[in-house]
Design an enzyme around this catalytic site. Sequence first.
Site, short mmCIF file in Angstrom:
data_model
loop_
_atom_site.label_atom_id
_atom_site.label_comp_id
_atom_site.label_asym_id
_atom_site.label_seq_id
_atom_site.Cartn_x
_atom_site.Cartn_y
_atom_site.Cartn_z
N HIS A 64 0.85 -1.19 0.00
CA HIS A 64 0.00 0.00 0.00
C HIS A 64 0.88 1.24 0.00
O HIS A 64 1.58 1.51 0.97
CB HIS A 64 -0.87 -0.05 1.26
CG HIS A 64 -1.83 1.07 1.43
ND1 HIS A 64 -1.72 2.00 2.44
CD2 HIS A 64 -2.94 1.42 0.72
CE1 HIS A 64 -2.72 2.86 2.37
NE2 HIS A 64 -3.47 2.54 1.33
N HIS A 99 -0.32 10.53 -2.47
CA HIS A 99 -1.66 10.22 -1.95
C HIS A 99 -2.57 11.45 -1.91
O HIS A 99 -3.65 11.44 -2.48
CB HIS A 99 -1.59 9.59 -0.55
CG HIS A 99 -2.95 9.23 -0.05
ND1 HIS A 99 -3.72 10.08 0.73
CD2 HIS A 99 -3.72 8.14 -0.26
CE1 HIS A 99 -4.88 9.52 0.97
NE2 HIS A 99 -4.91 8.33 0.39
O1 G3P Z 1 -6.91 1.78 -2.51
C1 G3P Z 1 -7.16 1.29 -1.21
C2 G3P Z 1 -6.91 2.33 -0.18
O2 G3P Z 1 -5.64 2.80 -0.36
C3 G3P Z 1 -7.90 3.46 -0.26
O3 G3P Z 1 -7.71 4.41 0.69
O4 G3P Z 1 -7.09 6.62 1.51
O5 G3P Z 1 -5.33 4.96 1.07
O6 G3P Z 1 -6.51 6.04 -0.81
P1 G3P Z 1 -6.61 5.56 0.60
#
Ligand code: G3P
Length: 245
Positions: free
Chosen positions: A6, A48
Amino acid sequence: MKIISHRGASAYAPENTLKAFALAVEMGSRDFEFDVHQTKDGLLVVHHDFDLKRTAGKDVFIRDLTYAELKKINVAAHFKRDPAFQCVPRLEEVMSIIEPPAAWLNFEVKNDNNVYPGIEEKLLAFLRSKPGLFEKTVVSSFDHGTLKRFRELSPELKLAYLGHGLSAMLLLPAIKKAKAVGAVNFHMALRLAFKLNVGRIRKAGFRVCIYTVNAKKDALRMKEIGVDGIFSNHPDILGKWTLKG
Ligand code: G3P
């Protein structure tokens, strides 16, 4: 169960930087998630947030900077363990690290209220520009209009519905929306990841991936209830890939 890094190996290196992606590859990741934005001069970049407040302490938006301006800013500044300079990488730089080993790539397109008009066409052209890339790509977005535009532009592109502000009550309407846009995956938050919810979504025909799973006990529970993938800042969360496959 896929273990999806992630924003790279973001527990160990500043999120969404080349360092974090290189480390994820080194740790054995084959499944990757990252976030896509667009600069003022139209380059696709990976970060992000829409702005640089949290990562760099700068009150500026990516959409208001050219890449030449953006690349001078340290987005590792927030990462206490290793604040050494890292810039927002271009999407193609990230790809050069993760695409060769990748089995699966989740491009999360941040385009709330269509803040980056035309980003869908641009990303599709990019996906088609490299042999094999389109096939291992899944595109997700919290912005449903963005998913719809992707679907209109490409009937073949694999899409993931990304649950925003979901609750158990809103699950069935969300499943309907995911079906209407022709999604193959359904991504949702750990707080909703219970057997009943996951079972309902899988029964409706979707693969279910859960974010963000950083504790081993949660990862083991996800495996137990039949989740297809977990997004984790710790790609090494379960040791040497014992639950993959
Ligand atoms: O894509 C899954 C997750 O990453 C979504 O939440 O806030 O990390 O973009 P965020």
